[in-house]
Design a protein around this motif. Sequence first.
Motif: not given
Length: 60
Positions: A14-19, A21-31
């Motif tokens: 669950l921790a790896i899945l959550t990390l 998920f949030w990494l993909m959200i960060f990459l898609i919205t900002f980077v």
Amino acid sequence: MFDFDQYLGFLAFLAILTLGFWLMIFLITFVIPYWIGGALMERFKEKREEKRAKREAAVH
């Protein structure tokens, strides 16, 4: 229901899945938009400089 080892494995999953998920959200919205916007700005600057150089060469 779960042994302690299975519980720890499930929490790690669950921790790896959550990390991820949030990494993909960060990459898609900002980077990625920042990267594309910077590349477009650099291309516009290069074209503007190229036009300016041609204009100056034609004048002189």
